[in-house]
Design an enzyme around this catalytic site. Structure first.
Site, PDB file in Angstrom:
ATOM      1  N   ARG A 108      44.760  22.074 -11.518  1.00  0.00           N
ATOM      2  CA  ARG A 108      44.890  22.595 -10.230  1.00  0.00           C
ATOM      3  C   ARG A 108      44.752  21.493  -8.912  1.00  0.00           C
ATOM      4  O   ARG A 108      44.160  20.648  -9.260  1.00  0.00           O
ATOM      5  CB  ARG A 108      43.710  23.526  -9.837  1.00  0.00           C
ATOM      6  CG  ARG A 108      44.091  24.890 -10.372  1.00  0.00           C
ATOM      7  CD  ARG A 108      42.656  25.678 -10.531  1.00  0.00           C
ATOM      8  NE  ARG A 108      42.032  25.525 -11.550  1.00  0.00           N
ATOM      9  CZ  ARG A 108      40.774  26.107 -12.164  1.00  0.00           C
ATOM     10  NH1 ARG A 108      40.476  27.254 -11.357  1.00  0.00           N
ATOM     11  NH2 ARG A 108      40.278  25.769 -13.152  1.00  0.00           N
ATOM     12  N   SER A 178      36.312  17.451 -15.652  1.00  0.00           N
ATOM     13  CA  SER A 178      35.383  18.339 -16.305  1.00  0.00           C
ATOM     14  C   SER A 178      35.097  17.804 -17.794  1.00  0.00           C
ATOM     15  O   SER A 178      35.229  18.567 -18.940  1.00  0.00           O
ATOM     16  CB  SER A 178      35.909  19.603 -16.338  1.00  0.00           C
ATOM     17  OG  SER A 178      36.227  20.061 -15.309  1.00  0.00           O
ATOM     18  N   ASP A 231      32.956  19.850 -13.203  1.00  0.00           N
ATOM     19  CA  ASP A 231      33.075  21.040 -12.521  1.00  0.00           C
ATOM     20  C   ASP A 231      31.857  21.798 -12.312  1.00  0.00           C
ATOM     21  O   ASP A 231      31.984  22.638 -11.391  1.00  0.00           O
ATOM     22  CB  ASP A 231      33.958  21.741 -13.509  1.00  0.00           C
ATOM     23  CG  ASP A 231      33.609  22.040 -14.968  1.00  0.00           C
ATOM     24  OD1 ASP A 231      32.602  21.135 -15.401  1.00  0.00           O
ATOM     25  OD2 ASP A 231      34.269  22.456 -15.977  1.00  0.00           O
TER      26      ASP A 231
HETATM   27  C1  BGC Z   1      32.623  19.165 -20.903  1.00  0.00           C
HETATM   28  C2  BGC Z   1      31.861  19.444 -19.667  1.00  0.00           C
HETATM   29  C3  BGC Z   1      32.424  20.444 -18.899  1.00  0.00           C
HETATM   30  C4  BGC Z   1      32.469  21.720 -19.654  1.00  0.00           C
HETATM   31  C5  BGC Z   1      33.111  22.936 -18.878  1.00  0.00           C
HETATM   32  C6  BGC Z   1      32.782  20.584 -21.646  1.00  0.00           C
HETATM   33  O1  BGC Z   1      33.530  20.287 -22.850  1.00  0.00           O
HETATM   34  O2  BGC Z   1      31.974  18.348 -21.643  1.00  0.00           O
HETATM   35  O3  BGC Z   1      31.822  18.249 -19.018  1.00  0.00           O
HETATM   36  O4  BGC Z   1      31.751  20.650 -17.599  1.00  0.00           O
HETATM   37  O5  BGC Z   1      33.461  21.441 -20.647  1.00  0.00           O
HETATM   38  O6  BGC Z   1      34.382  22.765 -18.377  1.00  0.00           O
END
Ligand code: BGC
Length: 500
Positions: A108, A178, A231
């Protein structure tokens, strides 16, 4: 004559017995095959046990691991990562900021216009563009990945009209990335490892924000990366912007994770760091949480062993959208191997990740009397035609068991956080007062991610478990608030708070 009659009678009797034996045999075989399937489901249910007693053990284990992860680097499978975010947005932010969000199913790009006044309608000041992440980009090279991201931003900016209120000489952006990142500051950090099927080896150990900055420069964009955020942290920022009682944020989408506001003095491993507010947001990376109390089945063990990251992200593999469909596929395959109630074994059942979680949810939530949607999905995805109604019902049951476990474990995780920060109602009981009449502060948890926001039964199971673990009197003070695009908007807000 008499002999002939006897002969006919004997023949008829023998034939009747043979037919009866055939019918009985067929019934027995049919009962046996349904029994086999029933025992697969029974075993699954037992393996996925999330009684409230077990959930409470998970809550305690989560709180203990949080302490351990805060005490020392590597002290727990819970990384408890520092974010350097010590102040959350409050509405005084002003100007136009951008955000890029990489990490789920879609990529996004967004732009947020901030007036300097808290706005209850912030989402309307936002322009968003989403696009699926091309699969080859997920496993390409650092340069390809960041060129893809920078080009998307370039196209987005090129479509802009005049009249934007850009308060700096150059544009500033928040980058929601994320994945687990060890931050050096609010705007820099190195990638620890990939999750959720991404795998670009040469980025591990490098500064993600610097790589993006270089790509932006390569594309001739005068844009500064002002904040690099997980995120969960973006979601907490938006949650807190709208409601200052927000203390934690959870993502339940393709992956799962949580972050929360922690007192600086409780973060033993960062002693010496001076943060202005005395608090810091901690990115737990709870997807990697592990405890012997987690209800683990042979399907989870196989899924983990065959995944690109074995022995990693154990909690995530039981909860998040990337995996639930595949657990269900594995159970259906086992049912097919044990009995032919679904017809001949379809080779499609052996294809990993062929059943995506949204289709699993659609089967689970099929309300039609003949479970038409279940039949359609089994036919379209697994190429198994004409599944009898009784077998369709069993498939729905399997989806139910897998989703219920996921939602209840997520609820236990949330209560674990509340326990750690003293918001689970167990602290502060003074002489003789019962748990129910003590004061419990209003506590808001922001939640984002398609598995939670688009899957009603998941949401219901999570809420139900929260009420069971905490008790209704305490649970009514815990508010779960869904945010939309919060992780991206929050990154733009943080870019504004931490802008140059
Ligand atoms: C990641 C996190 C992330 C989560 C949700 C996980 O696989 O390690 O950093 O916040 O996914 O997206």
């Amino acid at each position: 004559m008499g002999r002939a009659v006897v002969g006919v009678a004997v023949t008829v009797a023998v034939a009747t017995c043979a037919v009866a034996a055939l019918v009985v045999g067929r019934r027995l075989r049919s009962r046996r095959k349904w029994n086999k399937v029933a025992s697969v489901v029974r075993e699954l249910e037992e393996g996925c046990d999330t009684s409230v007693g077990r959930l409470r053990q998970v809550v305690d284990a989560m709180a203990v691991e949080m302490h351990a992860g805060l005490a020392s680097e590597g002290g727990s499978k819970l990384k408890m990562l520092l974010t350097f975010v010590d102040n959350l947005p409050n509405g005084t932010e002003r100007g136009t900021y951008y955000a890029l969000h990489l990490g789920g199913t879609n990529f996004r790009v967004l732009r947020v216009q901030l007036s300097g006044q808290p706005s209850s309608d912030l989402e309307h000041e936002v322009e968003v563009e989403r696009q699926p992440i091309p699969e080859d980009v997920m496993t390409s090279t650092t340069e390809d990945l960041f060129d893809f991201i920078a080009s998307s931003l370039k196209d987005f900016i090129a479509k802009e009209g005049d009249g934007l209120n850009i308060s700096h000489d150059r544009r500033e952006l928040g980058f929601t990335f994320s994945f687990p990142v060890k931050q050096m500051s609010v705007s820099s950090g190195i990638l620890i490892k990939w999750t959720k099927g991404f795998s670009i080896r040469d980025l591990v150990g490098r500064d993600v924000a610097a790589c993006l900055q270089e790509a932006l420069t390569r594309k001739g964009l005068d844009v500064r990366v002002a904040a690099l955020v997980n995120d969960t942290v973006g979601t907490l920022a938006v949650g807190h912007y709208h409601d200052p009682d927000t203390v934690a944020a959870i993502i339940i989408g393709t992956g799962t994770n949580a972050c929360y506001l922690e007192r600086i003095d409780a973060i033993i491993k960062c002693q010496g760091l001076l943060m202005t507010s005395g608090r810091m947001v901690v990115n737990m990376e709870w997807g990697n949480f592990w405890s012997s109390h987690l209800p683990r089945t042979s399907y989870d063990i196989d899924l983990d062993a065959e995944s690109p990251n074995p022995n990693d992200q154990g909690f995530e593999k039981m909860i998040s959208g990337m995996y639930l469909g595949d657990i269900v596929r594995r159970v259906i395959l086992r049912m097919s191997l044990e009995s032919d109630v679904l017809g001949p074994i379809s080779p499609k059942l052996s294809t990993p990740f062929i059943l995506r979680t949204p289709f699993m949810a659609a089967m689970h939530e099929d309300n039609s009397p003949d479970l038409r949607e279940v039949a359609r999905i089994l036919n379209d995805i697994f190429e198994i035609p004409d599944v009898p109604l009784k077998a369709r019902k069993i498939v729905v049951k399997v989806c139910d068991v897998v989703t219920r476990r996921a939602a209840r474990l997520a609820a236990a995780g949330i209560v674990g956080i509340l326990k750690k920060i003293g918001r689970d109602g167990s602290g502060g009981i003074t002489g003789g007062r019962s748990r129910s009449d003590m004061k419990m502060r209003r506590t808001v948890v922001a939640i984002e991610g398609g598995l939670y926001s688009k899957y009603l039964l998941f949401r219901e199971y999570l809420r139900e478990a929260l009420n069971e673990i905490l008790g209704e009197d305490i649970a009514k003070h815990v508010i779960l608030k869904v945010t939309e695009d919060g992780s991206g908007i929050g990154a733009a807000l943080l870019a504004a708070s931490y802008s140059s």
